[in-house]
Write an enzyme that holds these catalytic residues in place. Structure first.
Site, PDB file in Angstrom:
ATOM      1  N   ALA A   1      52.502 -21.289 -56.815  1.00 58.21           N
ATOM      2  CA  ALA A   1      52.842 -22.714 -56.793  1.00 58.21           C
ATOM      3  C   ALA A   1      52.830 -23.365 -58.170  1.00 58.21           C
ATOM      4  O   ALA A   1      52.004 -23.049 -59.023  1.00 58.21           O
ATOM      5  CB  ALA A   1      51.894 -23.498 -55.882  1.00 58.21           C
ATOM      6  N   GLY A   2      53.772 -24.258 -58.349  1.00 55.00           N
ATOM      7  CA  GLY A   2      53.799 -25.113 -59.526  1.00 55.00           C
ATOM      8  C   GLY A   2      54.624 -24.600 -60.687  1.00 55.00           C
ATOM      9  O   GLY A   2      54.815 -25.315 -61.669  1.00 55.00           O
TER      10      GLY A   2
ATOM     11  N   GLY B   1      55.659 -27.395 -55.785  1.00 54.48           N
ATOM     12  CA  GLY B   1      56.946 -28.054 -55.965  1.00 54.48           C
ATOM     13  C   GLY B   1      57.084 -28.902 -57.208  1.00 54.48           C
ATOM     14  O   GLY B   1      58.115 -29.536 -57.407  1.00 54.48           O
TER      15      GLY B   1
ATOM     16  N   LYS C   1      49.465 -15.945 -45.750  1.00 49.75           N
ATOM     17  CA  LYS C   1      49.207 -16.843 -46.883  1.00 49.75           C
ATOM     18  C   LYS C   1      48.558 -18.084 -46.290  1.00 49.75           C
ATOM     19  O   LYS C   1      49.226 -18.879 -45.615  1.00 49.75           O
ATOM     20  CB  LYS C   1      50.504 -17.186 -47.619  1.00 49.75           C
ATOM     21  CG  LYS C   1      50.316 -18.211 -48.723  1.00 49.75           C
ATOM     22  CD  LYS C   1      51.636 -18.595 -49.369  1.00 49.75           C
ATOM     23  CE  LYS C   1      51.473 -19.899 -50.138  1.00 49.75           C
ATOM     24  NZ  LYS C   1      52.742 -20.355 -50.738  1.00 49.75           N
TER      25      LYS C   1
ATOM     26  N   ASN D   1      58.891 -20.655 -55.410  1.00 50.36           N
ATOM     27  CA  ASN D   1      60.000 -20.929 -54.519  1.00 50.36           C
ATOM     28  C   ASN D   1      60.940 -21.978 -55.094  1.00 50.36           C
ATOM     29  O   ASN D   1      62.082 -21.711 -55.461  1.00 50.36           O
ATOM     30  CB  ASN D   1      59.444 -21.371 -53.156  1.00 50.36           C
ATOM     31  CG  ASN D   1      60.508 -21.500 -52.076  1.00 50.36           C
ATOM     32  OD1 ASN D   1      60.189 -21.451 -50.896  1.00 50.36           O
ATOM     33  ND2 ASN D   1      61.775 -21.645 -52.402  1.00 50.36           N
ATOM     34  N   THR D   2      60.410 -23.199 -55.238  1.00 47.71           N
ATOM     35  CA  THR D   2      61.268 -24.331 -55.572  1.00 47.71           C
ATOM     36  C   THR D   2      62.001 -24.144 -56.899  1.00 47.71           C
ATOM     37  O   THR D   2      63.174 -24.523 -57.018  1.00 47.71           O
ATOM     38  CB  THR D   2      60.418 -25.622 -55.625  1.00 47.71           C
ATOM     39  OG1 THR D   2      59.647 -25.705 -54.434  1.00 47.71           O
ATOM     40  CG2 THR D   2      61.302 -26.842 -55.730  1.00 47.71           C
TER      41      THR D   2
END
Lengths: 65, 257
Positions: free
Chosen positions: B184-185, B157, B96, B206-207
């Protein structure tokens, strides 16, 4: 001689990269290495002799996103 | 199920491994999500490698394919060297690729990303480029050897969701055959569902899971959102319209006025 390992000044007794890794406790660990920002494959470590002031990076698997 | 570089993956949800409250909660989140791919990283080691060894043992227990990242790299050289170390450490050609261009937004540096993607592709890497939704950049990345696109939904994040729906729709329309992962996001399962409804092949986050009060429950929520969105996409949704139209047939209605 003095080199930098992961950003920290370290005094090392040996100059051969495999010996340095062993002295630092990484002998049997899953690590990847770079010297002076150049990747050093595991198979090529035997051919690397460190010089004073060299920058050694040792990385291991970590959490990531 | 989608295929990335010839590998069929068992789930359209991909999860990162950072920020979980504990290894046990991380493992539980993966189990309940059904995710088949975990993003991982590599970092300097200070304790003789024990933390890395413990983390690697945990990942192996998950039974997932790993996607190493170059998170935190701001230059082409840094990203390429990190990728080389990751390939050896994780024994995979997948990477990645992140080349960050701005410290506050963590927006990809399009020029560095393209250059690094070309170098790594030429060197046999299978690159997952973390990119913006820019279609011209996407075209160049494909020309450079990438076979997957990984546009951001929002800055890493933030949990803002899909901040440029038009851009993502355009990207999907321009490259209908290219495996596409929104990365992401994302903050909520409904945002993952929205991405999947557009026809993207997978989402990576992830977050939103790791920082939830109950990460395992949120992981399952995202899994269901991804599944719902994919089903909706395959089901060929109705076209929205401005004027109301009755759902219940008018014919046969009792005359009671």
């Amino acid at each position: 001689m003095k080199i930098t390992v992961n950003g920290v000044a370290v005094e090392i007794r040996n100059d051969a990269l495999p010996a340095v890794l062993e002295d630092l406790g990484y002998a049997d660990k899953k690590v990847a290495t770079a010297v002076n920002e150049d990747f050093v494959p595991a198979a090529a470590r035997d051919r690397v002799t460190l010089q004073p002031g060299d920058r050694l990076e040792i990385v291991t698997p970590r959490q990531g996103g | 199920m989608p295929r990335f570089y010839g590998v069929e993956v068992p789930s359209r949800l991909m999860l990162g491994t950072a920020h979980y409250p504990s290894p046990a909660i991380l493992a539980d989140a993966f189990r309940r999500s059904g995710a088949g791919i975990a993003t991982v990283s590599l970092r300097r080691e200070a304790d003789g490698g024990q933390a890395g060894a413990d983390f690697w043992a945990l990942v192996r227990q998950l039974g997932v394919r790993v996607l190493p990242n170059t998170a935190g790299c701001h230059s082409v050289c840094e990203a390429v060297t990190t990728a080389e170390m990751a390939r050896e450490l994780f024994d995979t050609p997948w990477i990645k690729l992140e080349v960050i261009g701005h410290a506050d937004t963590l927006q990809p540096d399009p020029f560095g990303l393209l250059e690094a993607a070309r170098i790594l592709s030429d060197d046999g890497f299978q690159v997952f480029p973390y990119t913006t939704e820019d279609a011209v950049l996407a075209d160049r990345l494909l020309q450079a050897g990438c076979e997957v696109l990984m546009p951001w939904g929002a800055p890493i994040g933030t949990g803002l969701g899909l901040t440029n729906v038009y851009g993502l729709r355009t990207l999907r329309a321009q490259f209908p055959e290219v495996p596409m992962i929104v990365d992401a996001g994302l903050g909520l399962p409904s945002q993952a569902a929205m991405a999947m409804e557009m026809g993207v092949d997978a989402v990576l986050l992830n977050t939103a899971v790791a920082k939830a009060g109950d990460p395992a429950a949120m992981a399952e929520g995202f899994a269901r959102g991804v599944e719902a969105g994919r089903l909706a996409y395959l089901a060929d949704p109705m076209e929205p319209r401005d004027m109301a139209t009755p759902s219940t047939p008018v014919i046969g209605k009792a005359f009671l006025a």
